[in-house]
Design an enzyme around this catalytic site. Structure first.
Site, PDB file in Angstrom:
ATOM      1  N   TYR A  86     -18.689  -4.757  -4.733  1.00 14.58           N
ATOM      2  CA  TYR A  86     -18.092  -3.556  -4.162  1.00 14.58           C
ATOM      3  C   TYR A  86     -19.154  -2.824  -3.347  1.00 14.58           C
ATOM      4  O   TYR A  86     -20.076  -2.210  -3.895  1.00 14.58           O
ATOM      5  CB  TYR A  86     -17.576  -2.622  -5.258  1.00 14.58           C
ATOM      6  CG  TYR A  86     -16.329  -3.079  -5.981  1.00 14.58           C
ATOM      7  CD1 TYR A  86     -15.643  -4.240  -5.607  1.00 14.58           C
ATOM      8  CD2 TYR A  86     -15.817  -2.347  -7.045  1.00 14.58           C
ATOM      9  CE1 TYR A  86     -14.506  -4.638  -6.271  1.00 14.58           C
ATOM     10  CE2 TYR A  86     -14.670  -2.744  -7.709  1.00 14.58           C
ATOM     11  CZ  TYR A  86     -14.019  -3.897  -7.325  1.00 14.58           C
ATOM     12  OH  TYR A  86     -12.882  -4.302  -7.986  1.00 14.58           O
ATOM     13  N   PHE A 145      -3.765  -3.600  -7.645  1.00 14.84           N
ATOM     14  CA  PHE A 145      -2.658  -3.364  -6.708  1.00 14.84           C
ATOM     15  C   PHE A 145      -1.508  -2.671  -7.451  1.00 14.84           C
ATOM     16  O   PHE A 145      -0.359  -3.123  -7.410  1.00 14.84           O
ATOM     17  CB  PHE A 145      -2.159  -4.651  -6.065  1.00 14.84           C
ATOM     18  CG  PHE A 145      -3.208  -5.469  -5.368  1.00 14.84           C
ATOM     19  CD1 PHE A 145      -4.345  -4.890  -4.827  1.00 14.84           C
ATOM     20  CD2 PHE A 145      -3.061  -6.840  -5.242  1.00 14.84           C
ATOM     21  CE1 PHE A 145      -5.308  -5.647  -4.197  1.00 14.84           C
ATOM     22  CE2 PHE A 145      -4.015  -7.613  -4.606  1.00 14.84           C
ATOM     23  CZ  PHE A 145      -5.146  -7.019  -4.075  1.00 14.84           C
ATOM     24  N   PRO A 146      -1.775  -1.577  -8.171  1.00 16.78           N
ATOM     25  CA  PRO A 146      -0.758  -0.986  -9.049  1.00 16.78           C
ATOM     26  C   PRO A 146       0.414  -0.348  -8.319  1.00 16.78           C
ATOM     27  O   PRO A 146       1.427  -0.050  -8.952  1.00 16.78           O
ATOM     28  CB  PRO A 146      -1.545   0.068  -9.824  1.00 16.78           C
ATOM     29  CG  PRO A 146      -2.649   0.461  -8.904  1.00 16.78           C
ATOM     30  CD  PRO A 146      -3.038  -0.813  -8.212  1.00 16.78           C
ATOM     31  N   LEU A 147       0.282  -0.160  -7.004  1.00 15.69           N
ATOM     32  CA  LEU A 147       1.404   0.372  -6.222  1.00 15.69           C
ATOM     33  C   LEU A 147       1.913  -0.658  -5.216  1.00 15.69           C
ATOM     34  O   LEU A 147       2.739  -0.344  -4.366  1.00 15.69           O
ATOM     35  CB  LEU A 147       0.991   1.659  -5.495  1.00 15.69           C
ATOM     36  CG  LEU A 147       0.637   2.828  -6.411  1.00 15.69           C
ATOM     37  CD1 LEU A 147       0.090   3.997  -5.595  1.00 15.69           C
ATOM     38  CD2 LEU A 147       1.854   3.273  -7.218  1.00 15.69           C
ATOM     39  N   GLY A 148       1.450  -1.914  -5.340  1.00 16.50           N
ATOM     40  CA  GLY A 148       1.845  -2.941  -4.384  1.00 16.50           C
ATOM     41  C   GLY A 148       1.253  -2.667  -3.016  1.00 16.50           C
ATOM     42  O   GLY A 148       0.338  -1.855  -2.852  1.00 16.50           O
ATOM     43  N   GLY A 149       1.772  -3.368  -2.009  1.00 19.84           N
ATOM     44  CA  GLY A 149       1.423  -3.069  -0.627  1.00 19.84           C
ATOM     45  C   GLY A 149      -0.024  -3.254  -0.256  1.00 19.84           C
ATOM     46  O   GLY A 149      -0.493  -2.682   0.729  1.00 19.84           O
ATOM     47  N   PRO A 173      -0.651  -6.632   4.278  1.00 15.49           N
ATOM     48  CA  PRO A 173       0.493  -6.502   5.183  1.00 15.49           C
ATOM     49  C   PRO A 173       1.637  -7.429   4.756  1.00 15.49           C
ATOM     50  O   PRO A 173       1.420  -8.592   4.421  1.00 15.49           O
ATOM     51  CB  PRO A 173      -0.082  -6.928   6.539  1.00 15.49           C
ATOM     52  CG  PRO A 173      -1.546  -6.619   6.437  1.00 15.49           C
ATOM     53  CD  PRO A 173      -1.909  -6.923   5.008  1.00 15.49           C
TER      54      PRO A 173
END
Length: 307
Positions: free
Chosen positions: A59, A214-218, A221
């Site tokens: 990171y 990715f807890p909210l997806g998206g 692209p």
């Protein structure tokens, strides 16, 4: 709208009990030119009660670890979870290179010990490449899980690693790994991408923390975002919170072993994330959210993680 009680505030992570909303350090890289702000942000997280921080040496090419080493104090009691399976590759696309071989895993642990300024890493996640959006191993980077677990358990026996977790692991892989004593699993999972429900339920049954990325997806692209869903937006309006808070609160209500590690470089956003623990979702709202279609696509993409 009448709300049910909020989800429990804490949950186990190995031998520790932690606040269910932690902090993911990937976004600290956005403050690379403003190091003092990055340190202050992490101090603010501690003030808010965050006691679980997720990082990796790749990171920001070690920047996140540097900030953690500077910002956190022993008396804070913060459990730091790092990961191996990839190393920094500055200038690369993505800026990391796979490091799946046993000798590379050992070298990565040694480097993380130096990077975090400690003689023992609380928890180390073995980042597999078996499932979910992201990179896939090729050539000599295709390594049997048993060989990887052998070196990870050896490092634990040596006292360099406190506990072992897994990331991007399949159901069969998790079952194979259970005898090694796994304390957490990090897989891509959200309201709109629930393909790993069976992995989550095995974790719940085994007392293993489920820490979705990715807890909210998206994240990439073309992948759906939870915050775009009409049911999520309607719940946010009714509750007076943001759609992102609804998506994260749904995860906390999904199972008692779920821990969150949302990342941000903004103090107000950090406070909103921590406040998710107080967002209550009643049965009707949960039913509406559960009814959202899961639209998982298992993509092997040449991009890095975004949490």
């Amino acid at each position: 709208m009448t709300s049910a009680p909020a989800a429990a505030a804490t949950a186990p992570l190995g031998a520790r009990t932690v606040l269910r909303t932690g902090y993911g350090a990937l976004q600290l890289e956005r403050l690379h030119a403003r190091r003092e702000e990055a340190v202050a942000l992490l101090r603010r997280a501690v003030e808010l009660g965050v006691d679980h921080v997720d990082t990796a040496r790749f990171y920001g090419d070690g920047f996140a670890d540097d900030v953690i080493r500077e910002a956190l104090r022993p008396e804070d009691g913060v459990l730091v979870v790092t990961k191996v399976g990839a190393d920094p590759d500055p200038g690369g696309r993505p800026p990391l290179r796979l490091a799946q071989r046993p000798e590379q895993l050992r070298a990565s642990v040694e480097e993380s010990l130096r990077s975090l300024g400690t003689d023992r890493l609380d928890v180390v996640n073995l980042r597999r490449l078996d499932t979910g959006p992201g990179l896939r191993a090729e050539g000599d980077q295709v390594v049997d899980l048993d060989d990887q677990l052998a070196v990870m358990t050896a490092l634990r026996d040596e006292g360099k690693v406190g506990a072992i977790g897994l990331s991007s692991v399949t159901l069969d892989g998790l079952r194979r790994a259970l005898p090694a004593g796994i304390v957490c699993v990090q897989n891509a999972y959200s309201l709109v991408a629930r393909a790993d429900e069976d992995v989550l339920r095995l974790c719940e049954a085994e007392g293993i923390a489920w820490v979705p990325f990715f807890p909210l997806g998206g994240a990439f692209p073309g992948l759906p975002r939870a915050t775009d869903e009409p049911a999520v937006r309607a719940a946010a309006h009714d509750l007076g919170v943001t759609p992102a808070q609804v998506g994260l609160a749904w995860l906390l209500h999904r199972a008692p072993n779920v821990l969150l590690i949302p990342g941000t470089a903004d103090a107000a956003h950090l406070e909103a994330n921590v406040a998710v623990g107080g967002v209550a979702l009643d049965a009707a709202t949960l039913a509406a959210l559960d009814g959202i279609e899961s639209r998982t696509t298992d993509l092997a993409l040449d991009v890095t993680e975004s949490r």
